[in-house]
Design a protein around this motif. Structure first.
Motif, PDB file in Angstrom:
ATOM      1  N   ALA A 126       0.843  -1.210   0.000  1.00 41.95           N
ATOM      2  CA  ALA A 126       0.000   0.000   0.000  1.00 41.95           C
ATOM      3  C   ALA A 126       0.872   1.252   0.000  1.00 41.95           C
ATOM      4  CB  ALA A 126      -0.926   0.000   1.208  1.00 41.95           C
ATOM      5  N   ARG A 127       1.928   1.236   0.820  1.00 43.71           N
ATOM      6  CA  ARG A 127       2.850   2.373   0.867  1.00 43.71           C
ATOM      7  C   ARG A 127       3.500   2.588  -0.487  1.00 43.71           C
ATOM      8  NH1 ARG A 127       8.141   0.972   3.481  1.00 43.71           N
ATOM      9  NH2 ARG A 127       8.247  -0.033   1.468  1.00 43.71           N
ATOM     10  N   ASP A 128       3.998   1.494  -1.063  1.00 41.08           N
ATOM     11  CA  ASP A 128       4.694   1.599  -2.344  1.00 41.08           C
ATOM     12  C   ASP A 128       3.766   2.087  -3.448  1.00 41.08           C
ATOM     13  OD1 ASP A 128       6.953   0.751  -1.033  1.00 41.08           O
ATOM     14  OD2 ASP A 128       6.898  -1.296  -1.823  1.00 41.08           O
ATOM     15  N   THR A 129       2.510   1.651  -3.418  1.00 40.43           N
ATOM     16  CA  THR A 129       1.535   2.101  -4.411  1.00 40.43           C
ATOM     17  C   THR A 129       1.272   3.591  -4.263  1.00 40.43           C
ATOM     18  OG1 THR A 129       0.488  -0.073  -4.490  1.00 40.43           O
ATOM     19  CG2 THR A 129      -0.829   1.794  -5.247  1.00 40.43           C
ATOM     20  N   LYS A 130       1.092   4.041  -3.025  1.00 37.16           N
ATOM     21  CA  LYS A 130       0.850   5.464  -2.796  1.00 37.16           C
ATOM     22  C   LYS A 130       2.071   6.293  -3.189  1.00 37.16           C
ATOM     23  CE  LYS A 130      -2.655   5.035   0.773  1.00 37.16           C
ATOM     24  NZ  LYS A 130      -3.071   5.382   2.124  1.00 37.16           N
ATOM     25  N   LEU A 131       3.262   5.819  -2.835  1.00 45.29           N
ATOM     26  CA  LEU A 131       4.485   6.538  -3.197  1.00 45.29           C
ATOM     27  C   LEU A 131       4.650   6.608  -4.715  1.00 45.29           C
ATOM     28  CD1 LEU A 131       7.020   5.222  -0.515  1.00 45.29           C
ATOM     29  CD2 LEU A 131       6.017   7.512  -0.667  1.00 45.29           C
ATOM     30  N   ALA A 132       4.347   5.519  -5.393  1.00 43.08           N
ATOM     31  CA  ALA A 132       4.462   5.508  -6.854  1.00 43.08           C
ATOM     32  C   ALA A 132       3.490   6.507  -7.478  1.00 43.08           C
ATOM     33  CB  ALA A 132       4.206   4.108  -7.401  1.00 43.08           C
ATOM     34  N   SER A 133       2.312   6.603  -6.910  1.00 43.07           N
ATOM     35  CA  SER A 133       1.322   7.562  -7.412  1.00 43.07           C
ATOM     36  C   SER A 133       1.815   8.999  -7.239  1.00 43.07           C
ATOM     37  CB  SER A 133      -0.004   7.368  -6.673  1.00 43.07           C
ATOM     38  OG  SER A 133      -0.928   8.366  -7.025  1.00 43.07           O
ATOM     39  N   ILE A 134       2.364   9.279  -6.075  1.00 38.95           N
ATOM     40  CA  ILE A 134       2.889  10.624  -5.814  1.00 38.95           C
ATOM     41  C   ILE A 134       4.087  10.912  -6.719  1.00 38.95           C
ATOM     42  CG2 ILE A 134       3.979  12.115  -4.080  1.00 38.95           C
ATOM     43  CD1 ILE A 134       2.265  10.599  -1.963  1.00 38.95           C
ATOM     44  N   GLU A 135       4.961   9.915  -6.889  1.00 42.79           N
ATOM     45  CA  GLU A 135       6.117  10.094  -7.769  1.00 42.79           C
ATOM     46  C   GLU A 135       5.669  10.377  -9.204  1.00 42.79           C
ATOM     47  OE1 GLU A 135       8.416   6.546  -7.172  1.00 42.79           O
ATOM     48  OE2 GLU A 135       9.348   7.330  -5.352  1.00 42.79           O
ATOM     49  N   GLY A 136       4.600   9.716  -9.637  1.00 34.95           N
ATOM     50  CA  GLY A 136       4.063   9.970 -10.966  1.00 34.95           C
ATOM     51  C   GLY A 136       3.591  11.405 -11.106  1.00 34.95           C
ATOM     52  N   PHE A 137       2.907  11.891 -10.071  1.00 40.30           N
ATOM     53  CA  PHE A 137       2.446  13.282 -10.076  1.00 40.30           C
ATOM     54  C   PHE A 137       3.634  14.234 -10.137  1.00 40.30           C
ATOM     55  CE2 PHE A 137       1.546  17.258  -7.948  1.00 40.30           C
ATOM     56  CZ  PHE A 137       0.356  17.655  -8.551  1.00 40.30           C
TER      57      PHE A 137
END
Length: 101
Positions: A3-14
């Motif tokens: 879950a953390r990695d998914t959220k971090l990846a989303s933020i990194e994409g932004f």
């Protein structure tokens, strides 16, 4: 952790998208400034509309950079929160409280 990695990846994409926007805006600004310099060298005058275009681009750049800083802070907070949660889960598993021990 997923879950953390998914959220971090989303933020990194932004953040990556925003950085791309900043680069594009900076390129637009340089191009416009070059055009305006050519006009001045030729003895022309620069319209207020053209100057406002540059100001608008500069404002959009600052806005994007601000959003990037906010998202970097959000990533730091997310990592800290997940780190604390993960530590607590490990403590519970080690003490036998969780996991059916």
């Amino acid at each position: 952790v997923r879950a953390r990695d998914t959220k971090l990846a989303s933020i990194e994409g932004f953040i990556n998208t925003s950085k791309g926007n900043v680069a594009r805006l900076e390129s637009q600004k340089r191009s416009l400034e070059s055009q305006l310099a050519d006009i001045e060298r030729a003895g022309g005058t620069i319209s207020k509309e053209r100057l406002n275009q540059i100001r608008s681009i500069e404002n959009r750049i600052r806005s994007n950079e601000s959003e990037i800083r906010e998202k970097l802070g959000e990533m730091d907070q997310l990592r800290a929160t997940f780190s604390a949660d993960l530590k607590r889960v490990r403590e519970l598993y080690e003490s036998g409280v969780a996991g059916g021990r």
